[in-house]
Design an enzyme around this catalytic site. Structure first.
Site, PDB file in Angstrom:
ATOM      1  N   ARG A 182      77.035 -30.323  60.589  1.00 43.82           N
ATOM      2  CA  ARG A 182      75.908 -29.812  61.506  1.00 43.82           C
ATOM      3  C   ARG A 182      74.861 -30.820  61.823  1.00 43.82           C
ATOM      4  NH1 ARG A 182      78.838 -25.956  59.698  1.00 43.82           N
ATOM      5  NH2 ARG A 182      78.407 -27.379  57.958  1.00 43.82           N
ATOM      6  N   THR A 183      74.217 -31.387  60.733  1.00 48.32           N
ATOM      7  CA  THR A 183      73.042 -32.010  60.772  1.00 48.32           C
ATOM      8  C   THR A 183      73.433 -33.337  61.655  1.00 48.32           C
ATOM      9  OG1 THR A 183      72.401 -31.168  58.654  1.00 48.32           O
ATOM     10  CG2 THR A 183      71.055 -32.986  59.388  1.00 48.32           C
ATOM     11  N   ARG A 190      70.691 -39.203  55.748  1.00 45.89           N
ATOM     12  CA  ARG A 190      70.882 -38.350  54.642  1.00 45.89           C
ATOM     13  C   ARG A 190      71.369 -38.977  53.371  1.00 45.89           C
ATOM     14  NH1 ARG A 190      74.294 -32.874  54.969  1.00 45.89           N
ATOM     15  NH2 ARG A 190      72.526 -32.195  55.719  1.00 45.89           N
ATOM     16  N   LYS A 231      79.047 -52.814  49.549  1.00 42.52           N
ATOM     17  CA  LYS A 231      79.227 -54.260  48.813  1.00 42.52           C
ATOM     18  C   LYS A 231      78.039 -54.323  48.083  1.00 42.52           C
ATOM     19  CE  LYS A 231      80.667 -56.010  53.388  1.00 42.52           C
ATOM     20  NZ  LYS A 231      80.125 -56.738  54.401  1.00 42.52           N
ATOM     21  N   HIS A 239      65.138 -30.852  53.001  1.00 42.00           N
ATOM     22  CA  HIS A 239      65.777 -30.707  54.423  1.00 42.00           C
ATOM     23  C   HIS A 239      65.067 -30.304  55.519  1.00 42.00           C
ATOM     24  CE1 HIS A 239      69.219 -30.683  57.012  1.00 42.00           C
ATOM     25  NE2 HIS A 239      70.095 -30.368  56.335  1.00 42.00           N
TER      26      HIS A 239
HETATM   27  N1   CP Z   1      73.090 -27.132  57.309  1.00 40.25           N
HETATM   28  C1   CP Z   1      73.667 -28.372  56.956  1.00 40.25           C
HETATM   29  O1   CP Z   1      72.776 -29.526  56.387  1.00 40.25           O
HETATM   30  O2   CP Z   1      74.865 -28.575  57.183  1.00 40.25           O
HETATM   31  P1   CP Z   1      75.713 -30.136  57.017  1.00 40.25           P
HETATM   32  O3   CP Z   1      75.759 -30.380  55.583  1.00 40.25           O
HETATM   33  O4   CP Z   1      77.074 -29.779  57.694  1.00 40.25           O
HETATM   34  O5   CP Z   1      74.914 -30.999  58.046  1.00 40.25           O
END
Ligand code: CP
Length: 311
Positions: free
Chosen positions: A52-53, A102, A81, A130
């Protein structure tokens, strides 16, 4: 707003409301925004898996007329590396206008921001924060419940490692929530430092700790389900013991309020039965759809384009 979005407190309440208003405007009139990022490049650096993100940010940038570069698997980058995060960020500054990242290590986006002249957006760092999931959650709540204020929210599942809960609970507290009900196995309780933070800063908010969802579901305006975070456990045995701790099914939903909403940041594993997907109170898929619009709003704000263009 500062240059970077690393944690929810980087946004004031007024800025959150402003982003929600822009998100609503984009939702209603997407064509008006389809060229505001022409010529801009978003670098999408995912050192940890995501559906999603990552893809909602990619979609958001493409729908704004911009372009995407980056990786969904750090093993295809020079991190494999041994290149440091600082060097990766310095170089990506030459290639892009904004970075979404991320990382499994808590604090990695903060470190990255210290080496970046372009905006860094934290797309999740370990069990820490998040913030764009929080924006997605707030956008969803505002669309379904009309206000962010005065709700009773049941947070259910892995409250120890779940970064979406850690980010959302702090932000919702600032919008005068009525009550937080924390439903988890003892081993996965909300960290004490967060409970202390809430009690110190928001003493008017009632906090209830519960073991079973069926005992408290009738009180909740918002039922926020979360996955047990397998990847944060130190051993498989502990995970297996807890992995099926909660399942929201039709039986439990009979006790929920008629106007409650069920949210989940997704992915789900075994927390929500497929049999309630058609229940009108289940909004978790719509929630992931709304994530695109609020991320479009965020990109326009951070790049100062569209409604945020400096004239
Ligand atoms: N909600 C969320 O962070 O989903 P993903 O890990 O798929 O990005």
């Amino acid at each position: 707003m500062g240059k970077h979005l690393i944690e929810p407190k980087d946004l004031s309440n007024d800025e959150v409301i402003e982003l929600i208003n822009i998100g609503n405007s984009i939702y209603a009139n997407p064509a008006d925004y389809s060229h505001v990022c022409n010529g801009k490049i978003l670098a999408s650096l995912f050192f940890e898996p995501s559906t999603r993100t990552k893809f909602s940010f990619d979609t958001a940038m493409i729908r704004l007329g911009g372009h995407i570069i980056g990786f969904a698997d750090a093993d295809t980058s020079s991190a494999k590396k041994g290149e440091s995060l600082a060097d990766t960020i310095r170089v990506m500054n030459f290639y892009s206008d904004i970075i979404v990242m991320r990382h499994p290590k808590e604090g990695a986006p903060k470190l990255a921001s210290e080496y970046s002249d372009i905006p860094i957006i934290n797309a999740g760092d370990g069990g820490h924060n998040h913030p764009t999931q929080t924006l997605t959650d707030l956008f969803t709540i505002s669309r379904y419940k009309k206000t962010l204020n005065n709700h009773t929210i049941a947070f259910v599942g892995d409250l120890k490692y779940g970064r979406t809960v850690h980010s959302l609970i702090k932000t919702l507290a600032g919008f005068n929530s009525k009550k937080f009900i924390l439903v988890s196995p003892l081993e996965l309780s909300l960290p004490q430092f967060l409970i202390d933070y809430l009690k110190l800063n928001y003493p008017h908010i009632e906090i209830q700790i519960a073991r079973y969802l069926e005992d408290v579901i009738h009180e909740a305006d918002i039922i926020y389900m979360t996955r047990i975070q397998k990847e944060r456990f130190f051993n498989e045995e502990d995970y297996l013991k807890l992995k099926n701790s909660f399942l929201l099914d039709k039986e439990k939903m009979k006790k929920a309020k008629n106007d409650a909403i069920v949210m989940h940041p997704l992915p789900r594993v075994n927390e929500i039965s497929y049999e309630i997907d058609d229940d009108p109170r289940s909004v978790y898929f719509e929630q992931s759809k709304l994530g695109v619009y609020i991320r479009m709003a965020l990109i326009t704000k951070m790049l100062e384009v569209g409604d945020y263009a400096i004239s």
